[in-house]
Design an enzyme around this catalytic site. Structure first.
Site, PDB file in Angstrom:
ATOM      1  N   CYS A 108       0.911  -1.096   0.193  1.00  0.00           N
ATOM      2  CA  CYS A 108      -0.136  -0.271   0.145  1.00  0.00           C
ATOM      3  C   CYS A 108       0.586   1.325  -0.143  1.00  0.00           C
ATOM      4  CB  CYS A 108      -0.404   0.006   1.083  1.00  0.00           C
ATOM      5  SG  CYS A 108      -2.432   1.312   1.428  1.00  0.00           S
ATOM      6  N   THR A 109       0.241   2.298   0.505  1.00  0.00           N
ATOM      7  CA  THR A 109       0.892   3.407   0.795  1.00  0.00           C
ATOM      8  C   THR A 109       2.882   3.566   1.650  1.00  0.00           C
ATOM      9  OG1 THR A 109      -0.081   4.208   2.570  1.00  0.00           O
ATOM     10  CG2 THR A 109      -0.909   5.065   0.482  1.00  0.00           C
TER      11      THR A 109
END
Lengths: 228, 228
Positions: free
Chosen positions: A105-106
């Site tokens: 993800c981020t």
């Protein structure tokens, strides 16, 4: 011993860390020579973006040299952490001691902010994927993207696919299938896979921009760089 | 306020709790009127079957009446917990205050041991599914099984599918799809879905029996009931 180290920091999305951690923990039970650790600034409870607090097993100062370093993502706290020079330094130092650097993800935005994705193909949560280009990376919309020793996954739940892929590379496809069996990862999304056209993710761009501006309000130079 | 309460106890498999917790936490951000809590005996770090420790947000004594109570599973510690009368009492009391009772993986064995699955269709991790019959339940090999107010999932990673299904029932399919989008749950298992025939789960029956005997060594009456 090949140690898979997961980075913990305040406010992260616990599924980003627990999906691949569970995969590698199962690997360590099935095959000698692997273990998993969770690394944070201090061994004490840290908030997440759920009511659950998580406690790491090691500090950055006491961690063994990892084989792989995996950085999970999150929402506003992860966006803000792009300006956390202490954490970015920890990531640079730990990555230099690792043979493989990954993210979910981020988490890739933290690797990017630490300068570790320059010139690399990489992915992130769909909402923030394009930010990778601001750090010199090439955004790629795949479930996971490997570029030499750097492997980055799509958003949140993509970490289980990335981890199973890595287990297949490290310990063979049969072992990876056995890990998958024990985690009963036989996905049946009740509404099917994501229909990207119907979902129209572009509609959320203003929401992503707003979150970014709020998270980096105290860091105008970085915000300018990311929104220019 | 509809509160989704997740039960925490020592040694559980964190993915069992974090998969559905992340789904309902996302729901609570998207739709007013929902929240999530994690309930344990004490608000302090508890070990899991990974190096990560988890800290609950509430105790059984201080939890609000939940709309839904979700019980995660695990390996040996969960099997041993089938004889933990204090925990089973906590589950009975909390379930009586809930409108919906659910489980992930071997969490259903705890519901069964608490007497909450008698006469119900239910599922569990494939390795221990048949034990449900010893408690008067009917084992059903589906990703999730709903029988009136009781919903039980298959092993470990099935919790995300169960949770998305529940979100669809509670808040509508469009909202469930939005939760799925934000968690980027667009699964791409690198080696495909589980090939159950090739996996031949029956070969692991002796391993399951051995774990059960070890976990319940101090509880011969229960062990006798489950292995007769």
């Amino acid at each position: 011993m090949k140690t898979i180290a997961f980075v913990q920091y305040p406010g992260l999305t616990p599924l980003d860390i627990v999906d691949p951690l569970q995969v590698f923990s199962e690997l360590s039970r099935l095959v000698p020579g692997y273990d998993t650790i969770v690394v944070g600034e201090r061994i004490e409870p840290m908030a997440t973006d759920t009511p659950l607090c998580l406690v790491p097993s090691h500090t950055f100062d006491t961690m063994p040299d990892p084989y792989a370093l995996i950085v999970p993502g999150g929402t506003a706290p992860t966006l803000a952490a792009m300006a956390d020079e202490k954490l970015l330094d920890r990531l640079r130092t730990a990555a230099a001691r690792s043979q493989l650097v990954g993210s979910v993800c981020t988490g890739s935005l933290l690797l990017a902010a630490a300068g570790l994705l320059e010139g690399r193909r990489a992915n992130s949560h769909w909402m923030y994927r394009n930010l990778l280009a601001k750090f010199g990376a090439t955004p790629v919309a795949e479930r996971w993207v490997q570029d030499d020793y750097v492997i980055t996954a799509a958003g949140v739940s993509a970490g289980i696919d990335l981890a199973l892929h890595l287990v297949g590379e490290l310990a063979g496809h049969d072992t990876a299938r056995k890990v998958q069996l024990f985690l009963e990862y036989d996905p049946k999304p009740p509404f099917g896979p994501i229909d990207w056209e119907a979902a129209n993710p572009g509609q959320y761009a203003p929401q992503g921009q707003k979150r970014l501006r709020q998270a980096l309000a105290d860091h105008p130079a970085l915000l300018e760089r990311l929104t220019a």
